[in-house]
Design a protein around this motif. Structure first.
Motif, PDB file in Angstrom:
ATOM      1  N   SER A 139       0.694  -1.297  -0.066  1.00 50.99           N
ATOM      2  CA  SER A 139       0.156  -0.122  -0.045  1.00 50.99           C
ATOM      3  C   SER A 139       0.776   1.221  -0.048  1.00 50.99           C
ATOM      4  CB  SER A 139      -0.848  -0.099   1.041  1.00 50.99           C
ATOM      5  OG  SER A 139      -0.268   0.002   2.475  1.00 50.99           O
ATOM      6  N   ASP A 140       2.206   1.001   0.466  1.00 53.78           N
ATOM      7  CA  ASP A 140       2.914   2.266   0.377  1.00 53.78           C
ATOM      8  C   ASP A 140       4.036   2.191  -0.710  1.00 53.78           C
ATOM      9  OD1 ASP A 140       1.798   3.450   2.825  1.00 53.78           O
ATOM     10  OD2 ASP A 140       2.959   2.186   4.088  1.00 53.78           O
ATOM     11  N   ASN A 141       4.358   1.075  -1.024  1.00 53.34           N
ATOM     12  CA  ASN A 141       5.446   0.917  -1.980  1.00 53.34           C
ATOM     13  C   ASN A 141       5.662   0.274  -3.367  1.00 53.34           C
ATOM     14  OD1 ASN A 141       7.251   1.889   0.134  1.00 53.34           O
ATOM     15  ND2 ASN A 141       7.230  -0.088   1.185  1.00 53.34           N
ATOM     16  N   ALA A 142       4.134  -0.332  -3.634  1.00 57.76           N
ATOM     17  CA  ALA A 142       3.944  -0.698  -4.905  1.00 57.76           C
ATOM     18  C   ALA A 142       3.757   0.679  -5.851  1.00 57.76           C
ATOM     19  CB  ALA A 142       2.452  -1.223  -5.082  1.00 57.76           C
ATOM     20  N   TYR A 143       4.372   0.542  -7.206  1.00 62.18           N
ATOM     21  CA  TYR A 143       4.412   1.613  -7.908  1.00 62.18           C
ATOM     22  C   TYR A 143       3.220   2.869  -7.935  1.00 62.18           C
ATOM     23  CZ  TYR A 143       1.760   1.650 -12.794  1.00 62.18           C
ATOM     24  OH  TYR A 143       0.851   1.734 -13.539  1.00 62.18           O
ATOM     25  N   PRO A 144       2.002   2.449  -7.809  1.00 62.91           N
ATOM     26  CA  PRO A 144       0.999   3.537  -7.974  1.00 62.91           C
ATOM     27  C   PRO A 144       1.065   4.312  -6.824  1.00 62.91           C
ATOM     28  CG  PRO A 144      -0.072   1.224  -8.888  1.00 62.91           C
ATOM     29  CD  PRO A 144       1.728   1.021  -8.041  1.00 62.91           C
ATOM     30  N   SER A 203       2.917   9.804  -4.645  1.00 68.74           N
ATOM     31  CA  SER A 203       3.866  10.416  -3.782  1.00 68.74           C
ATOM     32  C   SER A 203       4.497  11.381  -4.723  1.00 68.74           C
ATOM     33  CB  SER A 203       4.820   9.688  -3.245  1.00 68.74           C
ATOM     34  OG  SER A 203       5.580  10.349  -2.164  1.00 68.74           O
ATOM     35  N   ILE A 204       4.907  10.746  -5.667  1.00 74.71           N
ATOM     36  CA  ILE A 204       5.716  11.678  -6.731  1.00 74.71           C
ATOM     37  C   ILE A 204       5.153  12.793  -7.379  1.00 74.71           C
ATOM     38  CG2 ILE A 204       7.072  11.832  -8.892  1.00 74.71           C
ATOM     39  CD1 ILE A 204       7.956   8.691  -8.431  1.00 74.71           C
ATOM     40  N   GLY A 263       2.410  14.446  -6.218  1.00 73.89           N
ATOM     41  CA  GLY A 263       1.741  15.120  -5.190  1.00 73.89           C
ATOM     42  C   GLY A 263       0.563  15.797  -5.109  1.00 73.89           C
ATOM     43  N   ASP A 264       0.237  16.845  -4.608  1.00 69.29           N
ATOM     44  CA  ASP A 264      -0.972  17.497  -4.692  1.00 69.29           C
ATOM     45  C   ASP A 264      -1.419  17.690  -6.189  1.00 69.29           C
ATOM     46  OD1 ASP A 264      -0.765  17.851  -2.175  1.00 69.29           O
ATOM     47  OD2 ASP A 264       0.014  19.796  -2.312  1.00 69.29           O
ATOM     48  N   GLY A 265      -2.938  17.565  -6.224  1.00 75.02           N
ATOM     49  CA  GLY A 265      -3.654  17.519  -7.572  1.00 75.02           C
ATOM     50  C   GLY A 265      -3.658  16.448  -8.166  1.00 75.02           C
ATOM     51  N   TYR A 266      -3.246  15.219  -7.627  1.00 82.65           N
ATOM     52  CA  TYR A 266      -3.424  13.860  -8.227  1.00 82.65           C
ATOM     53  C   TYR A 266      -3.864  13.055  -7.201  1.00 82.65           C
ATOM     54  CZ  TYR A 266      -0.872  15.782 -12.202  1.00 82.65           C
ATOM     55  OH  TYR A 266      -0.352  16.642 -13.224  1.00 82.65           O
ATOM     56  N   GLU A 267      -4.696  12.049  -7.369  1.00 81.89           N
ATOM     57  CA  GLU A 267      -5.203  10.965  -6.765  1.00 81.89           C
ATOM     58  C   GLU A 267      -5.036   9.677  -7.715  1.00 81.89           C
ATOM     59  OE1 GLU A 267      -8.999  10.197  -4.319  1.00 81.89           O
ATOM     60  OE2 GLU A 267      -9.432   9.469  -6.068  1.00 81.89           O
ATOM     61  N   VAL A 268      -3.955   8.651  -6.996  1.00 75.78           N
ATOM     62  CA  VAL A 268      -3.669   7.666  -7.818  1.00 75.78           C
ATOM     63  C   VAL A 268      -4.071   6.412  -7.168  1.00 75.78           C
ATOM     64  CG1 VAL A 268      -1.886   6.175  -8.846  1.00 75.78           C
ATOM     65  CG2 VAL A 268      -1.432   8.708  -8.393  1.00 75.78           C
ATOM     66  N   MET A 269      -4.946   5.669  -7.904  1.00 67.88           N
ATOM     67  CA  MET A 269      -5.489   4.499  -7.243  1.00 67.88           C
ATOM     68  C   MET A 269      -4.862   3.055  -8.016  1.00 67.88           C
ATOM     69  SD  MET A 269      -7.814   5.312  -4.961  1.00 67.88           S
ATOM     70  CE  MET A 269      -8.717   3.985  -4.651  1.00 67.88           C
ATOM     71  N   ASN A 270      -4.621   2.132  -7.079  1.00 66.41           N
ATOM     72  CA  ASN A 270      -4.124   0.908  -7.659  1.00 66.41           C
ATOM     73  C   ASN A 270      -5.119  -0.338  -8.036  1.00 66.41           C
ATOM     74  OD1 ASN A 270      -2.679  -1.477  -8.231  1.00 66.41           O
ATOM     75  ND2 ASN A 270      -1.367  -1.323  -6.461  1.00 66.41           N
ATOM     76  N   PHE A 271      -5.353  -0.482  -9.178  1.00 65.23           N
ATOM     77  CA  PHE A 271      -6.212  -1.341  -9.742  1.00 65.23           C
ATOM     78  C   PHE A 271      -5.577  -2.708 -10.423  1.00 65.23           C
ATOM     79  CE2 PHE A 271      -8.802   2.518  -9.787  1.00 65.23           C
ATOM     80  CZ  PHE A 271      -9.731   1.982  -9.088  1.00 65.23           C
ATOM     81  N   GLY A 272      -4.307  -2.747  -9.859  1.00 60.26           N
ATOM     82  CA  GLY A 272      -3.715  -4.252 -10.201  1.00 60.26           C
ATOM     83  C   GLY A 272      -4.276  -5.577  -9.551  1.00 60.26           C
TER      84      GLY A 272
END
Length: 214
Positions: free
Chosen positions: A42-47, A52-53, A55-64
């Protein structure tokens, strides 16, 4: 104007603003997207690293989803995974699509079916309203052939199909194979799954492309 009408209009305006506060990114893929063999996925998978990279203005969700294929005829089609439905319901602004590693298994690889399934998945994603931007990714470098996942199939058959589809559709392709090739230190001992260092390479490559789009 009545007070209650004003309140409703103000509420709708706030909701509209909230929707535009960030760009929603859906990362669609197999175990490499999910983060198999990575501690604290949840912290270290690429999504998560991508989130984190950017930053603000983006929300990334992991659907792998581990073990999934692009091919509808594969041993575990992504089409049948709940993550596929969840990605559609998320209504992302950007979809990062990376499927093909498990398709390369010798017992099931079929170039025609892979291409047909890929085109069908793109059509499905393009039916989302509003229509998302889609970024394609090549499969990652296969350091060691294992579980019938085969590097030569990835290089000589899967990647050319992804590149041809991208050309026809005028879509971006991120060459994750080249980005990871030779980085033995970034891989788990199974030779298939990148560990956190590899996930960081993937996240950085994806972030670089997204930033050029916005």
């Amino acid at each position: 104007m009545k007070t209650w009408i004003v309140a409703i209009c103000a509420s709708l305006a706030m909701m509209s603003c909230a929707k535009n506060e960030y760009v929603k990114i859906a990362c669609v893929g197999d175990s490499i997207t999910e983060g198999m063999q990575i501690d604290w996925q949840s912290d270290n998978a690429y999504p998560a690293l991508l989130d984190s990279i950017l930053g603000d203005g983006y929300e990334v969700m992991n659907f792998g989803r581990s073990a999934t294929t692009m091919m509808k005829t594969g041993d575990f089609p992504y089409w049948s995974a709940k993550e596929f439905t969840n990605a559609l319901r998320y209504h992302p602004d950007i979809i990062v699509l990376k499927l093909g590693t498990n398709d390369s298994k010798l017992f099931q690889w079929d170039a025609k079916k892979y291409e047909e399934s890929y085109e069908a998945m793109l059509d499905t994603f393009m039916s989302i309203v509003p229509k998302p931007e889609i970024i394609l990714c090549s499969p990652a470098w296969v350091m060691t052939d294992r579980w019938e996942i085969t590097d030569s199939v990835v290089v000589n058959e899967v990647i050319p199909i992804v590149n041809e589809i991208a050309k026809r559709r005028n879509l971006e392709v991120i060459d994750l194979y080249s980005a990871l090739e030779g980085h033995n230190e970034a891989y788990h001992e199974d030779g298939i799954h990148p560990i956190k260092g590899g996930a960081k390479i993937i996240a950085e490559e994806v972030a670089k492309h997204i930033k050029t789009m916005r």
